[in-house]
Design a protein around this motif. Structure first.
Motif, mmCIF file in Angstrom:
data_model
loop_
_atom_site.group_PDB
_atom_site.id
_atom_site.type_symbol
_atom_site.label_atom_id
_atom_site.label_comp_id
_atom_site.label_asym_id
_atom_site.label_seq_id
_atom_site.Cartn_x
_atom_site.Cartn_y
_atom_site.Cartn_z
ATOM 1 N N LEU A 100 0.830 -1.205 0.000
ATOM 2 C CA LEU A 100 0.000 0.000 0.000
ATOM 3 C C LEU A 100 0.867 1.258 0.000
ATOM 4 O O LEU A 100 0.584 2.209 -0.741
ATOM 5 N N ARG A 101 1.905 1.254 0.796
ATOM 6 C CA ARG A 101 2.788 2.428 0.888
ATOM 7 C C ARG A 101 3.417 2.741 -0.470
ATOM 8 O O ARG A 101 3.486 3.902 -0.902
ATOM 9 N N ARG A 102 3.874 1.676 -1.148
ATOM 10 C CA ARG A 102 4.476 1.881 -2.473
ATOM 11 C C ARG A 102 3.423 2.336 -3.485
ATOM 12 O O ARG A 102 3.718 3.141 -4.380
ATOM 13 N N ALA A 103 2.206 1.830 -3.324
ATOM 14 C CA ALA A 103 1.123 2.254 -4.215
ATOM 15 C C ALA A 103 0.864 3.751 -4.075
ATOM 16 O O ALA A 103 0.770 4.475 -5.077
ATOM 17 N N VAL A 104 0.741 4.206 -2.845
ATOM 18 C CA VAL A 104 0.463 5.633 -2.603
ATOM 19 C C VAL A 104 1.593 6.498 -3.139
ATOM 20 O O VAL A 104 1.351 7.546 -3.766
ATOM 21 N N LYS A 105 2.816 6.045 -2.936
ATOM 22 C CA LYS A 105 3.968 6.798 -3.464
ATOM 23 C C LYS A 105 3.897 6.899 -4.986
ATOM 24 O O LYS A 105 4.122 7.967 -5.565
ATOM 25 N N GLU A 106 3.556 5.787 -5.624
ATOM 26 C CA GLU A 106 3.440 5.762 -7.087
ATOM 27 C C GLU A 106 2.311 6.677 -7.556
ATOM 28 O O GLU A 106 2.468 7.451 -8.507
ATOM 29 N N TRP A 107 1.160 6.601 -6.890
ATOM 30 C CA TRP A 107 0.017 7.441 -7.286
ATOM 31 C C TRP A 107 0.354 8.922 -7.127
ATOM 32 O O TRP A 107 -0.014 9.742 -7.971
ATOM 33 N N ASN A 108 1.039 9.248 -6.047
ATOM 34 C CA ASN A 108 1.414 10.653 -5.825
ATOM 35 C C ASN A 108 2.454 11.124 -6.834
ATOM 36 O O ASN A 108 2.438 12.290 -7.257
ATOM 37 N N THR A 109 3.348 10.234 -7.223
ATOM 38 C CA THR A 109 4.384 10.592 -8.190
ATOM 39 C C THR A 109 3.776 10.970 -9.535
ATOM 40 O O THR A 109 4.219 11.911 -10.196
ATOM 41 N N HIS A 110 2.727 10.228 -9.929
ATOM 42 C CA HIS A 110 2.080 10.499 -11.223
ATOM 43 C C HIS A 110 1.393 11.852 -11.238
ATOM 44 O O HIS A 110 1.308 12.492 -12.291
#
Length: 319
Positions: free
Chosen positions: A47-57
């Protein structure tokens, strides 16, 4: 927009992130009843990596969590803190987050405590709602545990109705056991649920309004709605009744779900796409299962990460 080779390329109307079945708990790794490994502490890192990825986009209008953010094996004295911990991870996303409830959420907390934490604002403890991120689209979030033996007080009419259904449909003493149940009857297990009469009437009204507004609809439910996309043991009890209602309209294009951890995909007899999402819980350390969806006028495109498969879902042209 035209690309460098002169071919027309389409920009999506909008994009959003999605993840399902995090089922975090601060306990050692385990296995499902069928022996599939479950990585309880690692799932929050997914989940943490998902949120980081979503925020990066920086392009996603919102994120949808498809339920079961904590696991039923979470020690009950840790349930409240664990739910808050996972919700806090979702809150790191820089935009709205839409939640739905799953059975594991309800093993940990009653609706009265769970829904405020998930910021699901409803009347009388119901967890269904809809929202429209752009004029062309509407998202409908169903409450698959509306009629359920878990989550409501023991003497609640919804609990009593669920127990009546289970008594009629499942002769086993253990109502989570499918022994001696055949085919689609195997869905009548206590860890599933149904959509009640009031919610069906609400859904009918939402689809009618969406049709008048010429909106395309994406239906979201923790429990899958099509046997072609999931094992029969994971289906909504009255999926057939719900789909009969949906099929009366032409506005619903896609149904998204969780619960069945393996994931699945089907197109039903009316051309509606059913995509069941792979679970974050079953990702071995260092692997992921989350994605984002690009939404176009004529299709939606799931771009999966790692164990979540990518899926292009093209809509049938209007008849």
């Amino acid at each position: 927009m035209v690309s460098s080779n002169g071919l027309a390329t389409m920009q999506p109307l909008f994009s959003f992130g999605l993840i399902s079945d995090v089922q975090y708990a601060d306990i050692p790794d385990g296995r499902s009843f069928l022996g599939v490994p479950r990585y309880y502490r690692h799932s929050i890192l997914v989940l943490r990596r998902a949120v980081k990825e979503w925020n990066t986009h920086q392009k996603h209008k919102f994120v949808i969590n498809f339920g079961d953010i904590v696991d039923g094996f979470c020690p009950i004295d840790q349930s409240l803190g664990t739910v808050k911990k996972v919700v806090d991870e979702f809150e790191m996303f820089r935009g709205p987050v839409y939640h739905m409830i799953g059975n594991h959420c309800l093993y940990n907390l009653p609706r009265s405590k769970l829904l405020p934490l998930l910021k699901i604002q409803t009347i009388d403890g119901h967890a269904y709602y809809d929202f429209s991120p752009v004029p062309e689209y509407r998202f409908v979030v169903l409450d698959g545990y509306d009629i359920s033996a878990i989550g409501w007080p023991q003497d609640h009419p919804k609990t009593l109705e669920a127990l009546k259904i289970l008594t009629e449909k499942n002769p086993n003493e253990d109502k989570n056991s499918p022994i001696n149940l055949e085919g689609l009857e195997r869905r009548f297990l206590m860890f599933n649920g149904a959509i009640g009469k009031e919610q069906m009437e609400w859904l009918d009204g939402v689809l009618l309004e969406a049709t008048k507004l010429k909106q395309k609809v994406v239906v979201c439910c923790h429990l899958p709605l099509d046997p072609g996309a999931a094992n029969e043991k994971g289906l909504l009890w009255n999926y057939d009744e719900v789909m009969n209602l949906i099929h009366r309209y032409n506005c619903v294009k896609v149904c998204l779900a969780g619960h069945y951890h393996k994931g699945g995909y089907s197109i039903d007899s009316h051309g509606i796409h059913h995509r069941v999402l792979e679970a974050a819980l079953e990702c071995p350390p260092g692997t992921d299962a989350f994605g984002n969806i690009d939404v176009y006028d004529d299709r939606i495109s799931l771009v999966g990460t790692d164990r979540m498969e990518s899926t292009d879902m093209h809509f049938n042209p209007p008849s």
